[in-house]
Design an enzyme around this catalytic site. Structure first.
Site, mmCIF file in Angstrom:
data_model
loop_
_atom_site.group_PDB
_atom_site.id
_atom_site.type_symbol
_atom_site.label_atom_id
_atom_site.label_comp_id
_atom_site.label_asym_id
_atom_site.label_seq_id
_atom_site.Cartn_x
_atom_site.Cartn_y
_atom_site.Cartn_z
ATOM 1 N N GLU A 54 -1.787 8.325 -3.829
ATOM 2 C CA GLU A 54 -2.195 9.680 -3.419
ATOM 3 C C GLU A 54 -3.022 10.394 -4.487
ATOM 4 O O GLU A 54 -2.907 11.604 -4.655
ATOM 5 C CB GLU A 54 -0.970 10.537 -3.083
ATOM 6 C CG GLU A 54 -0.185 10.036 -1.891
ATOM 7 C CD GLU A 54 0.811 11.074 -1.387
ATOM 8 O OE1 GLU A 54 1.279 11.888 -2.198
ATOM 9 O OE2 GLU A 54 1.101 11.059 -0.182
ATOM 10 N N GLU A 64 2.630 5.560 4.483
ATOM 11 C CA GLU A 64 3.878 6.326 4.437
ATOM 12 C C GLU A 64 4.036 7.148 5.704
ATOM 13 O O GLU A 64 3.374 8.168 5.873
ATOM 14 C CB GLU A 64 3.894 7.288 3.230
ATOM 15 C CG GLU A 64 4.038 6.597 1.903
ATOM 16 C CD GLU A 64 4.083 7.585 0.729
ATOM 17 O OE1 GLU A 64 4.430 8.766 0.937
ATOM 18 O OE2 GLU A 64 3.744 7.158 -0.391
HETATM 19 C C1 GAL Z 1 4.350 11.243 -0.981
HETATM 20 C C2 GAL Z 1 4.444 10.248 -2.121
HETATM 21 C C3 GAL Z 1 5.763 9.489 -2.075
HETATM 22 C C4 GAL Z 1 6.903 10.455 -1.891
HETATM 23 C C5 GAL Z 1 6.659 11.280 -0.646
HETATM 24 C C6 GAL Z 1 7.726 12.296 -0.362
HETATM 25 O O1 GAL Z 1 3.436 12.221 -1.245
HETATM 26 O O2 GAL Z 1 3.390 9.332 -2.077
HETATM 27 O O3 GAL Z 1 5.916 8.753 -3.262
HETATM 28 O O4 GAL Z 1 6.980 11.257 -3.002
HETATM 29 O O5 GAL Z 1 5.497 12.000 -0.778
HETATM 30 O O6 GAL Z 1 8.931 11.700 -0.164
#
Ligand code: GAL
Length: 898
Positions: free
Chosen positions: A198, A267
């Site tokens: 990110e 994600e």
């Molecule tokens: C994203 C990040 C993850 C985790 C998630 C929230 O922004 O890439 O590592 O932090 O948010 O759980």
């Protein structure tokens, strides 16, 4: 976008090249191959990852290996596979692998090679996100804290010191994976990697140097020669050689930054994390399934649940500020590895439905879009591909066709016409039609069971009879021995202390070897000051412009008060005596920052003015005082929480009426509960601190209570989700139960050591078992038949239709459990939900009998939702539902009751 012919032409050389690579790899594999798979190549085109020459639609399960134990891994991987995942995704945790610069650690929960091999041996693929910045609610975002001590270093930008360290670690991991033959072309499970994480979210803070860094990171990664695709998530300017991927609650609108890259969702946030004193977020299964179905509907080809299993932030690995020890995340597998239902089951059905569409999805370069209504649409995928082993064309003629019908109206269901048939679409839902005709799944219709977790109470740890172990009356676990305690000194405790003038930056001193930094000084108070305070009826205060995360102020050995927050002002009134007073300021961190730009500069401790106010002659500037610093707790450094070293402290027996309050160590021994159910310790009677079992650090605990408001009595799955939409646990402590992995326990005499800061009652600490006791199902005639009943050729071949099948209720207890009794069953129009079902006037009298006959004494059972099953129709012309509540008990208990 070019035409199909153009794109084919463009990709031809690449395909040829990949074929050559593939053959070379295959030839090499004849002699050396890790043996999990026949060596295969991974590439991609605009549509999907191409695995061993075939485009694939993939669902992936996020599991972070150090958030579980190696003993838990096989079960977690197996449950992911059973849930329909094709891939496991994990980050690599640099801080765990290189705790001291140059000293690598790959054992225990950090045995990443073992983890990857387990994934391979289960026949699943692996997406390895090396980072090495990972965010992840992990302490310091996964960076080892020593990294910030390198003079001149700047994280995640064009800084040579940082880049050298980053490259060294990423190379180390890639080399390790290659040496262990874990890449796909070596017969291993790794199909994809990730560099950075990110970065696009913060890139602009670094200007041109940020842009250079992205290019550098991409080049560095590719040059490591891993020969599988690399992704960067949330990185719109990812270079051509790297796939930019999406993170979020929804990614169906996402398009990568080039036509040659596939649409990947690294994600998919299926829940969210919790903070101390915060509420617990939940994402409904219907909305999650909707998001995933929409993603594949609109051209996505790889989706990963972040998290599929969240697990536990053991030790001090929790990030911050203020993230709790549990990383349950409301994931499909709960913190302990049990199924979280109906989420797990509903997604399993969804994955099976998507699998049925895979042939058509990969055969088409793009979907045909049809508008079905103002907020309704269809995406249709057609192709002529054959399915290996099935000659589809022999029974379908024109080839395969799969369709998704979406109703994005949040409020109303819709009736739509599609290819000559009528479909009813519930609000905010997607129907999946693997053959463009039969709906096999709708995201808003949950047929999967619900399960309610129970915690069986073992006895409190103080259950003793004159110091002897006694047999637990109703079972076989032993608890015994009493509690002992030992005082932690307030302030300086070892010769490692040092004295300087002024306030030092917390992390520069502690190097994060402990949460705690003691600051000690002496304050002289004159008779005049005392008289002044008396006259004005006031108290002096310790005043600090800004602190993080916890400050505790002690005067003459007594705790005067505490402040907590992330960079908040602290004003603590104190009572000082005439003459010299010992002033101790204890600064504490509760998880280091893991997100944002420049967090290496963040530091901890105190900022701004540090003063004593209210003195007769004005404020005293404490930044000009001499301070003696001491890092950590004596007990921590003597390791009194380990079996070997716990006698290094002086322990005294504790009695119920004489529990010391602040800064105390407590210890006891307990015997492991029988069986295999996951074990938790309930620390709800304590304040704040840390706990260890047999020397294993089970994490920080803190009984901080969530605000009373801001929870929703019911959660409406309809409409866009955010982490504040569906929260529970208002007015209760965020976390009271803490996971003790079974493998950390021995049969008897387990040493439990608790360090308590503010005061609590260790006599009320108890050990609990965690299991699914109550399971419920609610399936109606209008639900779809089980997705698993459709086979690929049947559905795409149009050989069977939905009318040939009946909806079913499927109930299952956890492994080792059976259905002991049916607590409620009604076929008709039952009202209410799990744990409060009620019969209504429409009720088949034999409901209980039918369900009991099918289910009692079994681990799992199915009941068909049809009048025939219940000896006729209890109310004509009305849609009937079967609602069941059953109780699971362990098979051994069940057998002994027979
Ligand atoms: C994203 C990040 C993850 C985790 C998630 C929230 O922004 O890439 O590592 O932090 O948010 O759980």
């Amino acid at each position: 976008m070019g035409t199909m012919a153009e794109r084919r032409r463009n990709s031809l050389p690449f395909l040829l090249l990949s074929a050559i690579v593939h053959f070379a790899a295959a030839a090499a594999a004849a002699t050396a191959n890790s043996g999990f798979f026949e060596p295969f190549n991974v590439s991609y085109d605009h549509r999907a990852l191409i695995i061993d020459g075939k485009r694939r639609m993939l669902n992936s399960a996020g599991i972070h290996y150090p958030r579980a134990t190696p003993e838990m891994w096989p079960d977690l991987i197996a449950k992911s596979k059973e849930g329909g995942a094709d891939v496991i995704q994990t980050y690599v945790f640099w801080s765990g692998h290189e705790p001291v610069r140059g000293q690598y650690y790959f054992e225990g929960s950090y045995d990443i090679v073992k983890f990857v091999k387990l994934v391979g041996s289960s026949g699943m693929y692996l997406h390895l996100r090396i980072g090495p910045y990972v965010c992840a609610e992990w302490n310091f975002g996964g960076f080892p804290v020593w990294l910030r001590n390198i003079p001149g270093i700047e994280f995640r930008t064009d800084n040579v010191l940082f880049k050298d360290e980053m490259e060294r670690f990423v190379r180390r991991i890639v080399d390790l994976m290659r040496e262990e033959m874990l890449f796909s072309w070596q017969g291993g499970p790794i199909i994809m990697l990730q560099v950075e994480n990110e970065y696009g979210n913060i890139e602009s803070s670094y200007g041109q140097r940020g842009k250079n860094y992205v290019k550098w990171a991409a080049r560095m990664a590719i040059e490591l020669g891993a020969r599988v695709p690399w992704v960067m998530c949330q990185q719109n300017d990812a270079p051509e050689t790297i796939i930019n991927a999406c993170n979020g609650y929804y990614c169906d609108g996402f398009k990568p930054n080039s036509h040659d890259k596939p649409t990947l969702w690294t994600e998919d946030w299926d829940g969210w994390y919790a903070s101390w004193g915060g509420r617990l977020p939940h994402r409904p299964a219907e909305d999650l399934a909707f998001a995933v179905a929409r993603f594949f509907e609109r051209g996505g080809s790889f989706q990963n649940y972040y998290m599929y299993f969240g697990g536990t932030n053991f030790g001090r690995t929790s990030g911050g500020p203020f993230y709790v020890t549990s990383y349950d995340y409301d994931a499909p597998l709960d913190e302990y590895g049990l199924l979280s239902q109906p989420k797990w089951g509903h997604l399993k059905d969804l994955h099976a439905a998507i699998k049925l569409c895979e042939v058509a999805l990969v055969a088409s370069d793009a979907a045909q879009y049809l508008k079905l209504g103002p907020k309704q649409e269809a995406h249709v995928y057609r192709g002529n591909n054959h399915i290996e082993g099935h000659n589809l064309t022999s029974y379908i003629g024109q080839g395969v066709c799969s369709a998704f019908l979406a109703n994005i109206d949040e409020h109303r269901s819709a009736t739509v016409h599609f290819l000559g048939q009528v479909y009813i679409l519930p609000p905010w839902s997607v129907s999946i039609l693997p053959d463009c005709r039969n709906v096999v799944f709708n995201t808003a219709k949950v047929a999967a069971q619900t399960s309610i977790k129970s915690t069986a109470n073992e006895l409190p740890l103080n259950f003793i009879v004159s110091g002897e172990k006694i047999k637990k009356p109703s079972g076989t676990s032993y608890f015994g021995k009493s509690w002992m305690w030992s005082q932690e000194p307030i302030g300086v405790w070892s010769p490692t202390n040092f004295t300087v003038e002024g306030i030092l930056e917390h992390l520069n001193v502690t190097k994060d070897l402990s949460d705690y930094l003691w600051h000690f000084t002496r304050i002289y108070v004159s008779e005049d000051d005392i008289a002044f305070w008396k006259e004005k009826d006031m108290r002096p205060t310790v005043s600090i412009d800004s602190i993080r995360d916890v400050l505790r102020v002690f005067v003459n050995g007594q705790l005067a008060g505490s402040t907590y927050g992330h960079w908040v002002k602290a004003v603590q009134p104190v009572d000082l005596l005439q003459g010299y007073n010992d002033l101790v300021l204890l600064s504490q961190t509760v998880g280091l920052q893991n997100y944002g730009a420049f967090f290496e500069k963040d530091g901890a401790g105190f900022r701004g003015k540090v003063k004593l106010t209210g003195f007769k002659d004005g404020d005293i500037d404490l930044a000009k005082s001499l301070w003696t610093y001491q890092v950590g707790l004596r007990g921590e450094f003597l390791k009194i929480y380990t079996t070997e070293d716990n006698e290094k402290a002086e322990w005294t027996y504790l009695t119920q009426d004489n529990v010391p309050s602040t800064f105390s160590w407590y210890k006891t021994h307990f015997d492991s509960p029988d069986g295999t159910d996951p074990v938790a310790i309930d620390l709800g009677s304590m304040g704040k601190g840390q706990a260890w079992v047999n020397g294993h650090h089970i994490g920080r605990y803190w009984t901080l209570v969530a605000p009373k408001g801001g929870c929703q009595p019911t959660c409406d799955y309809r409409g866009p989700y955010n982490s504040a939409k569906c929260r529970t646990n208002c007015g209760k402590p965020t976390q009271t139960r803490y996971h003790i992995p079974r493998s950390w326990l021995q049969g008897s005499d387990n040493l439990l050591v608790v360090f308590e800061e503010t005061g609590g009652n260790p006599f009320d600490i108890s050990i609990k078992l965690h299991f699914s006791e109550i399971i419920c199902g609610q399936v109606s005639e209008s639900h779809y038949p089980p997705v698993q009943k459709w086979s690929l050729p049947d559905s795409v071949g149009g050989r069977i239709s939905i009318n040939d099948m009946t909806p079913e209720m499927h109930l299952q207890c956890e492994d080792g459990y059976v259905i002991a009794s049916i607590e409620f069953a009604s076929y008709g129009t039952p009202a209410g939900g799990c744990q409060n079902f009620r019969k209504s006037s429409c009720h088949a009298p034999n409901s209980s009998l039918v369900v009991t006959k099918a289910c009692q004494g079994r681990n799992s059972c199915s009941v068909r939702i049809s009048n025939a099953e219940f000896d006729g129709d209890p109310c004509r012309g009305i849609v009937k539902t079967l609602a069941v509540q059953a109780k699971c008990i362990s098979s051994s208990e069940h057998l002994s009751a027979l």
